[in-house]
Design a protein around this motif. Structure first.
Motif, PDB file in Angstrom:
ATOM      1  N   ASP A 133      45.052   9.966  40.774  1.00  0.00           N
ATOM      2  CA  ASP A 133      44.566  10.347  39.451  1.00  0.00           C
ATOM      3  C   ASP A 133      43.058  10.160  39.342  1.00  0.00           C
ATOM      4  OD1 ASP A 133      46.480  11.486  37.913  1.00  0.00           O
ATOM      5  OD2 ASP A 133      46.903   9.708  36.713  1.00  0.00           O
ATOM      6  N   GLN A 134      42.543   9.112  39.963  1.00  0.00           N
ATOM      7  CA  GLN A 134      41.118   8.828  39.906  1.00  0.00           C
ATOM      8  C   GLN A 134      40.300   9.876  40.647  1.00  0.00           C
ATOM      9  OE1 GLN A 134      39.681   6.492  38.013  1.00  0.00           O
ATOM     10  NE2 GLN A 134      41.729   5.994  37.297  1.00  0.00           N
ATOM     11  N   GLU A 135      40.936  10.639  41.528  1.00  0.00           N
ATOM     12  CA  GLU A 135      40.229  11.655  42.289  1.00  0.00           C
ATOM     13  C   GLU A 135      40.027  12.931  41.484  1.00  0.00           C
ATOM     14  OE1 GLU A 135      42.388  12.203  45.931  1.00  0.00           O
ATOM     15  OE2 GLU A 135      42.151  10.109  46.495  1.00  0.00           O
TER      16      GLU A 135
ATOM     17  N   HIS B  75      37.316  16.970  17.748  1.00  0.00           N
ATOM     18  CA  HIS B  75      36.168  17.664  17.173  1.00  0.00           C
ATOM     19  C   HIS B  75      34.917  16.781  17.074  1.00  0.00           C
ATOM     20  CE1 HIS B  75      38.656  21.132  16.453  1.00  0.00           C
ATOM     21  NE2 HIS B  75      39.576  20.340  15.909  1.00  0.00           N
ATOM     22  N   ASP B  76      35.001  15.549  17.553  1.00  0.00           N
ATOM     23  CA  ASP B  76      33.827  14.675  17.612  1.00  0.00           C
ATOM     24  C   ASP B  76      32.827  15.310  18.574  1.00  0.00           C
ATOM     25  OD1 ASP B  76      32.009  12.560  18.472  1.00  0.00           O
ATOM     26  OD2 ASP B  76      33.439  11.123  17.636  1.00  0.00           O
ATOM     27  N   LYS B  77      31.590  15.483  18.128  1.00  0.00           N
ATOM     28  CA  LYS B  77      30.570  16.157  18.951  1.00  0.00           C
ATOM     29  C   LYS B  77      30.297  15.438  20.263  1.00  0.00           C
ATOM     30  CE  LYS B  77      28.413  18.377  15.027  1.00  0.00           C
ATOM     31  NZ  LYS B  77      27.226  18.590  14.227  1.00  0.00           N
ATOM     32  N   ARG B  78      30.621  14.161  20.308  1.00  0.00           N
ATOM     33  CA  ARG B  78      30.387  13.389  21.532  1.00  0.00           C
ATOM     34  C   ARG B  78      31.474  13.591  22.575  1.00  0.00           C
ATOM     35  NH1 ARG B  78      30.532   7.617  19.302  1.00  0.00           N
ATOM     36  NH2 ARG B  78      32.248   8.608  18.196  1.00  0.00           N
ATOM     37  N   PHE B  79      32.621  14.123  22.160  1.00  0.00           N
ATOM     38  CA  PHE B  79      33.741  14.295  23.087  1.00  0.00           C
ATOM     39  C   PHE B  79      33.453  15.462  24.034  1.00  0.00           C
ATOM     40  CE2 PHE B  79      38.058  16.038  24.034  1.00  0.00           C
ATOM     41  CZ  PHE B  79      38.428  15.025  24.898  1.00  0.00           C
ATOM     42  N   PRO B  80      33.405  15.195  25.358  1.00  0.00           N
ATOM     43  CA  PRO B  80      33.046  16.242  26.318  1.00  0.00           C
ATOM     44  C   PRO B  80      34.211  17.194  26.587  1.00  0.00           C
ATOM     45  CG  PRO B  80      33.523  14.204  27.488  1.00  0.00           C
ATOM     46  CD  PRO B  80      33.625  13.899  26.009  1.00  0.00           C
ATOM     47  N   LYS B  81      33.951  18.482  26.391  1.00  0.00           N
ATOM     48  CA  LYS B  81      34.992  19.481  26.628  1.00  0.00           C
ATOM     49  C   LYS B  81      34.343  20.822  26.939  1.00  0.00           C
ATOM     50  CE  LYS B  81      35.567  19.908  21.634  1.00  0.00           C
ATOM     51  NZ  LYS B  81      34.757  18.773  21.254  1.00  0.00           N
TER      52      LYS B  81
ATOM     53  N   VAL C 225      37.451  27.235  29.218  1.00  0.00           N
ATOM     54  CA  VAL C 225      37.380  28.251  30.258  1.00  0.00           C
ATOM     55  C   VAL C 225      38.526  29.219  29.989  1.00  0.00           C
ATOM     56  CG1 VAL C 225      37.456  28.726  32.729  1.00  0.00           C
ATOM     57  CG2 VAL C 225      36.410  26.599  31.906  1.00  0.00           C
ATOM     58  N   GLY C 226      38.176  30.407  29.560  1.00  0.00           N
ATOM     59  CA  GLY C 226      39.210  31.347  29.128  1.00  0.00           C
ATOM     60  C   GLY C 226      39.875  30.798  27.891  1.00  0.00           C
ATOM     61  N   SER C 227      41.168  30.591  27.953  1.00  0.00           N
ATOM     62  CA  SER C 227      41.889  30.038  26.807  1.00  0.00           C
ATOM     63  C   SER C 227      42.264  28.574  27.018  1.00  0.00           C
ATOM     64  CB  SER C 227      43.162  30.854  26.555  1.00  0.00           C
ATOM     65  OG  SER C 227      44.018  30.761  27.680  1.00  0.00           O
ATOM     66  N   LYS C 228      41.768  27.973  28.094  1.00  0.00           N
ATOM     67  CA  LYS C 228      42.174  26.618  28.446  1.00  0.00           C
ATOM     68  C   LYS C 228      40.998  25.643  28.319  1.00  0.00           C
ATOM     69  CE  LYS C 228      44.897  24.252  31.909  1.00  0.00           C
ATOM     70  NZ  LYS C 228      45.707  24.355  33.093  1.00  0.00           N
ATOM     71  N   TRP C 229      41.284  24.467  27.762  1.00  0.00           N
ATOM     72  CA  TRP C 229      40.282  23.417  27.639  1.00  0.00           C
ATOM     73  C   TRP C 229      40.314  22.515  28.868  1.00  0.00           C
ATOM     74  CZ3 TRP C 229      36.543  23.291  24.155  1.00  0.00           C
ATOM     75  CH2 TRP C 229      36.710  23.975  22.958  1.00  0.00           C
ATOM     76  N   PHE C 230      39.116  22.104  29.314  1.00  0.00           N
ATOM     77  CA  PHE C 230      38.972  21.133  30.389  1.00  0.00           C
ATOM     78  C   PHE C 230      38.038  20.030  29.932  1.00  0.00           C
ATOM     79  CE2 PHE C 230      40.223  24.972  32.602  1.00  0.00           C
ATOM     80  CZ  PHE C 230      41.192  24.487  33.469  1.00  0.00           C
ATOM     81  N   TYR C 231      38.269  18.824  30.483  1.00  0.00           N
ATOM     82  CA  TYR C 231      37.514  17.641  30.080  1.00  0.00           C
ATOM     83  C   TYR C 231      37.058  16.929  31.343  1.00  0.00           C
ATOM     84  CZ  TYR C 231      40.753  19.050  26.490  1.00  0.00           C
ATOM     85  OH  TYR C 231      41.500  19.823  25.639  1.00  0.00           O
ATOM     86  N   PRO C 232      35.741  16.698  31.505  1.00  0.00           N
ATOM     87  CA  PRO C 232      35.284  15.945  32.678  1.00  0.00           C
ATOM     88  C   PRO C 232      35.926  14.558  32.648  1.00  0.00           C
ATOM     89  CG  PRO C 232      33.429  16.668  31.314  1.00  0.00           C
ATOM     90  CD  PRO C 232      34.676  17.048  30.609  1.00  0.00           C
ATOM     91  N   ALA C 233      36.650  14.212  33.694  1.00  0.00           N
ATOM     92  CA  ALA C 233      37.503  13.019  33.693  1.00  0.00           C
ATOM     93  C   ALA C 233      36.744  11.731  33.372  1.00  0.00           C
ATOM     94  CB  ALA C 233      38.221  12.899  35.036  1.00  0.00           C
ATOM     95  N   LYS C 234      35.676  11.461  34.085  1.00  0.00           N
ATOM     96  CA  LYS C 234      34.963  10.187  33.880  1.00  0.00           C
ATOM     97  C   LYS C 234      34.318  10.119  32.507  1.00  0.00           C
ATOM     98  CE  LYS C 234      34.198   9.369  38.745  1.00  0.00           C
ATOM     99  NZ  LYS C 234      33.259   9.326  39.848  1.00  0.00           N
ATOM    100  N   GLU C 235      33.705  11.214  32.082  1.00  0.00           N
ATOM    101  CA  GLU C 235      33.046  11.227  30.779  1.00  0.00           C
ATOM    102  C   GLU C 235      34.067  11.129  29.641  1.00  0.00           C
ATOM    103  OE1 GLU C 235      32.412  13.291  33.267  1.00  0.00           O
ATOM    104  OE2 GLU C 235      30.254  13.486  33.534  1.00  0.00           O
ATOM    105  N   ALA C 236      35.186  11.824  29.789  1.00  0.00           N
ATOM    106  CA  ALA C 236      36.227  11.771  28.759  1.00  0.00           C
ATOM    107  C   ALA C 236      36.805  10.360  28.657  1.00  0.00           C
ATOM    108  CB  ALA C 236      37.325  12.784  29.056  1.00  0.00           C
ATOM    109  N   GLU C 237      37.042   9.732  29.801  1.00  0.00           N
ATOM    110  CA  GLU C 237      37.564   8.362  29.788  1.00  0.00           C
ATOM    111  C   GLU C 237      36.579   7.416  29.113  1.00  0.00           C
ATOM    112  OE1 GLU C 237      39.599   5.106  32.756  1.00  0.00           O
ATOM    113  OE2 GLU C 237      38.333   6.663  33.634  1.00  0.00           O
ATOM    114  N   ALA C 238      35.289   7.543  29.441  1.00  0.00           N
ATOM    115  CA  ALA C 238      34.270   6.679  28.824  1.00  0.00           C
ATOM    116  C   ALA C 238      34.227   6.905  27.316  1.00  0.00           C
ATOM    117  CB  ALA C 238      32.910   6.945  29.456  1.00  0.00           C
ATOM    118  N   PHE C 239      34.282   8.166  26.886  1.00  0.00           N
ATOM    119  CA  PHE C 239      34.295   8.465  25.458  1.00  0.00           C
ATOM    120  C   PHE C 239      35.499   7.816  24.778  1.00  0.00           C
ATOM    121  CE2 PHE C 239      36.190  10.799  22.000  1.00  0.00           C
ATOM    122  CZ  PHE C 239      35.158  10.805  21.076  1.00  0.00           C
TER     123      PHE C 239
END
Length: 87
Positions: free
Chosen positions: A27-29, A55-61, A64-78
């Motif tokens: 998962d960490q990979e 919808h928090d402006k700080r939440f990284p997202k 891509v097309g119709s699908k949302w993606f979240y950078p794992a490390k940044e999302a976890e930190a947020f």
């Protein structure tokens, strides 16, 4: 003569712990989470996620097309910071 006694419960626990550790390492990979990963990691429904922090402006997202993606490390930190703010 040598006799060996095996505690089957202990072996099962060791086996389960080893599997869980490896799954956590895999998962960490991940570089990105998708919405299913986000729901699983937060134990929240999609509606709750949208009502609380999505919808928090700080939440990284990124959409891509119709699908949302979240950078794992940044999302976890947020998420950790967001949770701390609610204490």
């Amino acid at each position: 003569m040598i006799q060996v006694h095996v505690d089957e419960k202990e072996i099962k626990k060791l086996y389960q712990d080893a599997i869980e550790k490896r799954l956590n390492e895999l998962d960490q990979e991940k570089v990105f989470w998708d919405s299913s990963d986000l729901k699983r990691r937060t134990s929240m429904s999609w509606n709750t996620i949208q009502d609380t922090f999505f919808h928090d402006k700080r939440f990284p997202k990124v959409k891509v097309g119709s699908k949302w993606f979240y950078p794992a490390k940044e999302a976890e930190a947020f998420l950790i910071q967001w949770m701390e703010e609610r204490r």
